[in-house]
Motif scaffolding. Structure first.
Motif, short mmCIF file in Angstrom:
data_model
loop_
_atom_site.label_atom_id
_atom_site.label_comp_id
_atom_site.label_asym_id
_atom_site.label_seq_id
_atom_site.Cartn_x
_atom_site.Cartn_y
_atom_site.Cartn_z
N GLU A 1 0.81 -1.21 0.00
CA GLU A 1 0.00 0.00 0.00
C GLU A 1 0.85 1.27 0.00
OE1 GLU A 1 -3.36 0.23 -0.25
OE2 GLU A 1 -3.29 -1.92 -0.58
N SER A 2 2.18 1.11 0.18
CA SER A 2 3.06 2.28 0.18
C SER A 2 3.40 2.68 -1.24
CB SER A 2 4.34 1.99 0.97
OG SER A 2 5.09 0.97 0.32
N LEU A 3 3.84 3.91 -1.38
CA LEU A 3 4.17 4.47 -2.70
C LEU A 3 5.69 4.57 -2.84
CD1 LEU A 3 3.24 5.99 -5.32
CD2 LEU A 3 3.43 8.08 -3.96
N SER A 4 6.19 4.17 -4.00
CA SER A 4 7.62 4.27 -4.30
C SER A 4 7.81 5.20 -5.50
CB SER A 4 8.20 2.89 -4.60
OG SER A 4 9.54 3.01 -5.08
N VAL A 5 8.71 6.18 -5.35
CA VAL A 5 9.03 7.11 -6.44
C VAL A 5 10.53 6.96 -6.74
CG1 VAL A 5 9.07 9.51 -7.21
CG2 VAL A 5 7.24 8.71 -5.68
N LEU A 6 10.85 6.64 -7.99
CA LEU A 6 12.25 6.41 -8.38
C LEU A 6 12.57 7.17 -9.66
CD1 LEU A 6 14.91 4.73 -7.95
CD2 LEU A 6 13.93 3.09 -9.60
N PHE A 7 13.66 7.92 -9.62
CA PHE A 7 14.18 8.57 -10.83
C PHE A 7 15.32 7.71 -11.39
CE2 PHE A 7 12.49 12.10 -8.25
CZ PHE A 7 11.62 12.67 -9.17
N ARG B 1 9.66 6.81 -12.16
CA ARG B 1 8.85 5.60 -12.08
C ARG B 1 8.09 5.59 -10.75
NH1 ARG B 1 12.40 0.74 -11.95
NH2 ARG B 1 12.50 0.97 -14.22
N ILE B 2 6.76 5.39 -10.85
CA ILE B 2 5.91 5.30 -9.66
C ILE B 2 5.48 3.84 -9.50
CG2 ILE B 2 3.78 6.10 -8.54
CD1 ILE B 2 3.88 8.55 -10.29
N THR B 3 5.65 3.31 -8.30
CA THR B 3 5.23 1.93 -8.03
C THR B 3 4.22 1.94 -6.89
OG1 THR B 3 7.44 1.13 -8.65
CG2 THR B 3 5.99 -0.42 -7.49
N ARG C 1 1.13 -0.86 -5.27
CA ARG C 1 0.44 -2.15 -5.33
C ARG C 1 1.02 -3.05 -6.43
NH1 ARG C 1 -5.95 -0.34 -4.57
NH2 ARG C 1 -5.76 0.35 -2.38
N LYS C 2 2.33 -3.06 -6.51
CA LYS C 2 3.09 -3.89 -7.47
C LYS C 2 2.85 -3.48 -8.93
CE LYS C 2 3.45 -8.05 -4.60
NZ LYS C 2 3.24 -9.50 -4.54
N LYS C 3 2.22 -2.34 -9.14
CA LYS C 3 2.00 -1.83 -10.50
C LYS C 3 2.89 -0.61 -10.71
CE LYS C 3 -1.32 -4.75 -11.58
NZ LYS C 3 -1.16 -5.75 -12.65
N ARG C 4 3.47 -0.52 -11.91
CA ARG C 4 4.39 0.58 -12.21
C ARG C 4 3.87 1.47 -13.33
NH1 ARG C 4 10.33 -2.39 -12.58
NH2 ARG C 4 10.59 -2.84 -10.34
N LYS C 5 4.23 2.72 -13.21
CA LYS C 5 3.98 3.69 -14.28
C LYS C 5 5.17 4.63 -14.32
CE LYS C 5 0.01 3.04 -16.31
NZ LYS C 5 -0.16 3.03 -17.79
N GLN C 6 5.61 4.98 -15.53
CA GLN C 6 6.74 5.89 -15.66
C GLN C 6 6.43 6.98 -16.67
OE1 GLN C 6 7.48 2.38 -15.97
NE2 GLN C 6 6.70 2.40 -18.07
N PHE C 7 7.17 8.07 -16.55
CA PHE C 7 7.04 9.18 -17.49
C PHE C 7 8.37 9.93 -17.54
CE2 PHE C 7 5.93 10.75 -13.31
CZ PHE C 7 6.57 12.00 -13.23
N SER C 8 8.56 10.64 -18.64
CA SER C 8 9.80 11.40 -18.81
C SER C 8 9.72 12.71 -18.05
CB SER C 8 10.04 11.68 -20.30
OG SER C 8 11.13 12.55 -20.46
N THR C 9 10.85 13.07 -17.40
CA THR C 9 10.90 14.35 -16.68
C THR C 9 11.27 15.50 -17.61
OG1 THR C 9 13.25 14.10 -16.14
CG2 THR C 9 11.63 13.15 -14.59
N SER C 10 11.64 15.16 -18.84
CA SER C 10 12.08 16.13 -19.87
C SER C 10 13.50 16.66 -19.60
CB SER C 10 11.11 17.32 -19.97
OG SER C 10 9.82 16.86 -20.33
#
Length: 402
Positions: free
Chosen positions: A4-10, A28-30, A32-41
């Motif tokens: 249930e915790s949130l992980s933020v990784l650059f 990258r945001i993680t 509930r074992k699901k990941r999503k990423q986006f470019s910081t530009s």
């Protein structure tokens, strides 16, 4: 790691290293074992990136700017995460990202099902914040919406996100043609229908109010009341049938007190008090607004109270509103009053003939009627005041011409 915790990784996407040898920096945001990423530009030299400390090692103005921006991105993501937690709703990593990018999280529901959920919520407030009769009116509107969707689309329900101005226009047409409703009733139905729809907008089921440009057709408000001559005629008429005499007396009582039907029928002896001036007053909560109203008792109202005085806790005999209105039609024909009279006509007569035509100020009329604000009184009785002004000007003109 807690799911249930949130992980933020650059991290650096080295697969996209350009000719200058620098790599795009991703986030990258993680959850509930699901990941999503986006470019910081941002682009960073791999030799300058400290993955453990999550920052650019070089102490340059550009590097410091990037580190500052990464810190802001992290803060915004955490803020979005906390916002969704506070909402006490189930959410995913996609929702966190949507909130971070200020995207509206679109929920899905249908018009009738959402309306019924709204009714279920409001039902718990009956006799607390709302009256049972008010809740019932919203239920009627929900039934009308449901029958319209069945009639127009041959479906049991209709998607909320497909609501538009055309839906409302066709719904109005349906109410007028199929339900044979007058414009004033249609306006009330639309007004109540829009309340749960506005709530759906605030809860994220709709991006905007689909009916925001809707303007109800204006209804000419004509106040029907008895003139002084008609009121005297009604008071003095002797009815052979006792039921007609009783209904006439109930009507006359409200002509001199301004009570609506519910206040009249529920008027108890405990509501009759001695006022600050030593005279008898009525103090009762108005059924429609729950506002406490205080009305001084005029002689004719006191006479009728004494006439029907019994050991009962109620001041006047009980009679249904339906029968009163039915008998008033009969009474108007017998007496020769060429107007459609209902019990509510008595309230209008009190405001117009008894008060305003006797130069009682508008603000006092509003207070005695128990209106929630002066605008309501002005809207209904503004023309009555104009007639009164015209009458006084005629008197003045006659006086000056002598």
């Amino acid at each position: 790691m807690n799911q249930e915790s949130l992980s933020v990784l650059f991290y650096l996407n080295k697969a996209k290293t350009n000719q200058k040898g620098i790599c795009p920096l991703y986030c990258r945001i993680t959850f509930r074992k699901k990941r999503k990423q986006f470019s910081t530009s941002f682009f960073v030299n791999p030799n300058s990136w400290n993955s453990k400390k999550q920052l650019v090692k070089e102490q340059t103005e550009y590097s410091n700017s990037i580190n500052g921006q990464l810190s802001l991105i992290n803060q915004k993501i955490q803020k979005a995460y906390l916002f969704l937690q506070v909402q006490n709703i189930d959410f995913t990593v996609d929702d966190i990202l949507d909130k971070f990018f200020n995207k509206i999280i679109q929920k899905e529901d249908n018009v009738v099902s959402y309306f019924k959920k709204y009714l279920a919520t409001q039902s718990k407030l009956i006799n607390k914040d709302i009256k049972p009769v008010t809740w019932k009116k919203f239920e009627y509107v929900c039934n009308h919406v449901e029958s319209f969707i069945s009639f127009k689309y041959n479906k049991k329900d209709y998607p909320l996100d497909k609501l538009n101005q055309q839906f409302l226009t066709e719904f109005e047409y349906y109410l007028k043609t199929e339900k044979d409703q007058k414009q004033v009733t249609v306006n009330k139905v639309i007004q109540r229908f829009r309340k749960p729809i506005k709530l759906a907008v605030s809860e994220g089921y709709l991006n905007h109010d689909p009916f925001i440009n809707h303007k109800p057709n204006r209804v000419k408000k004509e106040v029907v009341f008895l003139t002084s001559e008609e009121l005297i005629l009604l008071e003095k008429y002797h009815f052979q049938q006792s039921r007609l005499g009783l209904v006439r007396d109930l009507f006359i009582f409200c002509c001199y007190t301004g009570l609506a039907y519910h206040e009249m029928v529920n008027l108890k002896k405990e509501h009759l008090v001695i006022g600050f001036d030593g005279n008898k007053w009525i103090q009762i909560k108005r059924e429609k607004t729950s506002k406490l109203i205080s009305v001084p008792l005029l002689p004719k109202a006191i006479f009728l109270i004494r006439k029907y005085e019994t050991i009962s806790e109620y001041v006047l005999p009980k009679f249904s509103n339906q029968k009163i209105n039915s008998y008033l039609k009969e009474i108007s024909v017998i007496v020769g009053i060429n107007k459609t009279i209902t019990h509510h006509t008595a309230r209008k007569t009190f405001a117009s003939t008894v008060l305003l035509y006797n130069d009682v100020p508008m603000e006092i009329v509003s207070e005695l009627l128990g209106h929630s604000n002066m605008n309501i009184t002005q809207e209904y009785y503004g023309k009555v005041v104009q007639k009164s002004v015209g009458r006084e000007m005629v008197r003045l003109s006659e006086k000056l011409s002598k």
